[in-house]
Write an enzyme that holds these catalytic residues in place. Structure first.
Site, PDB file in Angstrom:
ATOM      1  N   SER A 124     -25.012 -26.787 -31.240  1.00 17.02           N
ATOM      2  CA  SER A 124     -25.338 -28.000 -30.501  1.00 17.02           C
ATOM      3  C   SER A 124     -23.986 -28.443 -29.609  1.00 17.02           C
ATOM      4  O   SER A 124     -23.716 -27.656 -28.820  1.00 17.02           O
ATOM      5  CB  SER A 124     -25.583 -29.166 -31.623  1.00 17.02           C
ATOM      6  OG  SER A 124     -26.190 -30.075 -31.356  1.00 17.02           O
TER       7      SER A 124
ATOM      8  N   HIS B  23     -33.725 -27.944 -34.885  1.00 22.21           N
ATOM      9  CA  HIS B  23     -32.269 -27.894 -34.372  1.00 22.21           C
ATOM     10  C   HIS B  23     -31.386 -27.641 -35.695  1.00 22.21           C
ATOM     11  O   HIS B  23     -31.143 -28.686 -36.654  1.00 22.21           O
ATOM     12  CB  HIS B  23     -32.177 -29.019 -33.854  1.00 22.21           C
ATOM     13  CG  HIS B  23     -30.573 -29.081 -33.003  1.00 22.21           C
ATOM     14  ND1 HIS B  23     -30.321 -28.547 -31.917  1.00 22.21           N
ATOM     15  CD2 HIS B  23     -29.407 -29.802 -33.477  1.00 22.21           C
ATOM     16  CE1 HIS B  23     -29.075 -28.925 -31.565  1.00 22.21           C
ATOM     17  NE2 HIS B  23     -28.558 -29.494 -32.438  1.00 22.21           N
TER      18      HIS B  23
END
Length: 414
Positions: A248, A389
């Site tokens: 990320s 994610h």
């Protein structure tokens, strides 16, 4: 009442992506073609790196003159006897109260020679990486998260191992690799005022750089190179075989660190999205405007001039990936993570291929995105994983296999 971030139009419909033009990494400012790896290294690469520094991430300062290390503890029977655990404070200048970061290093106990190591920053403190009670609790400011045992901006014993699913420590050790990690908040707390207590303020004099000449992503990236500085001094570590990882926002920092520091042998971007591996000129998911509005401290002020005009940005993220050439690069996405634009990450890796080709390295070898859970590529590799994610065991297994192949190791069947 809507916030400015909510007013920004976000696209998640592939059919609505308008045409865009990517800058050619092999075309010089005066229109000439780069045709050799030597031309790339000596002429084009420095210019491209400067464009990213000037427009996106800011300057990258070097190694502090008086940096030093203090080994705080060594446990030769960690993780049930499978690992050696070292905890080291990396001091950036002289003195025991100097600005610093705390490094957690696991090495396989069974190793008979120097060990290759995966390196990455963590989000909530070293104690969240594994339930190992010997890991020291972070004493720094942390983001509150009651589910993770983080309250009053402080880590507690309840936070131990709460983010372990992202780290697969036992798998890494089993495969014969080490793991080095530090809390990114040691470098700069992740909020708009974080620079006031982070290295952009505390190290300003020693580094000779003003706080507004770089930003949080740069500060975190700089810290990754300081971890590398330590690993080069550890006799148990094979510093020529360091795999840099990031998930990320820390995947963005990982890529910027790797572009600036060529000591990292392999680079892994996990769901790094906008400002990481995903193309900025492609209107899908998070945009330059949205990321600069939501996280104004991540990038330098110059990046904000492209909020509504990404087409004017003189670079795009495929060139950032190309700056890693000829080193092996793995870019990964998640199928449910449309916000990070998986297709934009794939296309970025694809468009880095011409630079890798200058070095005789093969890239993805395909023109279309592979289906989920079907990795493709050689020196540049890519997968899109089923799910959200995250940084999962599946991801780690692919990166370990990739490192095995690139390093000529044979640990998969162990």
């Amino acid at each position: 009442m809507q916030t400015p971030a909510q007013e920004i139009v976000i696209n998640q419909d592939e059919s609505k992506v308008p045409p865009y033009t990517l800058p050619d990494p092999l075309k010089t400012a005066d229109g000439k073609r780069i045709t050799s790896s030597l031309q790339w290294v000596q002429h084009q690469r420095p210019g491209m790196l400067k464009l990213f520094a000037d427009n996106v991430y800011g300057r990258m300062p070097g190694k502090p003159k008086h940096m030093h290390f203090k080994v705080l503890s060594v446990d030769s029977f960690a993780l049930g006897g499978a690992a050696i655990r070292k905890q080291v404070t990396i001091f950036f200048v002289n003195g025991s109260s100097a600005p610093s970061m705390d490094l957690l290093l696991y090495l396989p106990k069974s190793a008979k020679k120097m060990v290759p190591v995966f390196v990455g920053l963590n989000f909530y403190g070293n104690q969240t990486v594994n339930a190992d009670t010997g890991i020291m609790l972070s004493t720094r400011w942390v983001m509150n998260d009651e589910q993770l045992g983080l309250s009053n901006n402080r880590a507690t014993d309840a936070s131990r191992g709460k983010d372990a699913s992202k780290w697969a420590v036992e798998e890494i050790i089993h495969r014969g690799y080490g793991l080095a990690t530090a809390y990114y908040g040691d470098l700069e707390p992740d909020n708009p005022d974080g620079w006031k207590t982070g290295v952009r303020s505390t190290m300003k004099k020693e580094l000779g750089i003003e706080e507004n000449e770089w930003a949080a992503i740069g500060a975190w990236a700089w810290g990754l190179s300081r971890i590398m500085d330590y690993l080069e001094t550890d006799a148990a570590v094979d510093a020529k075989k360091i795999v840099l990882t990031g998930h990320s926002r820390l995947g963005k920092a990982c890529l910027w660190a790797a572009a600036n520091d060529e000591r990292f042998a392999i680079v892994v971007s996990n769901d790094s999205g906008e400002g990481g591996a995903a193309l900025s000129k492609r209107w899908f998911g998070e945009t330059i405007e949205r990321i600069n509005t939501s996280f104004p401290h991540w990038f330098v002020a110059a990046y904000k001039q492209y909020n509504k005009h990404p087409e004017l940005l003189p670079v795009d993220q495929h060139i950032l990936l190309a700056l890693i050439a000829p080193r092996p690069l793995y870019v990964a996405s998640a199928a449910d993570d449309w916000w990070a634009d998986p297709k934009g990450e794939f296309l970025s890796a694809k468009n880095a291929e011409p630079v890798y080709a200058l070095f005789g390295r093969r890239g993805l070898g395909v023109d279309k995105m592979p289906p989920p859970d079907h990795p493709v590529g050689e020196t540049i590799k890519y997968h899109i994983r089923t799910g959200k994610h995250d940084f999962t065991l599946y991801d780690w297994q692919q990166y370990l296999d990739f490192a095995d192949k690139q390093f000529g190791r044979h640990t998969k069947s162990n």
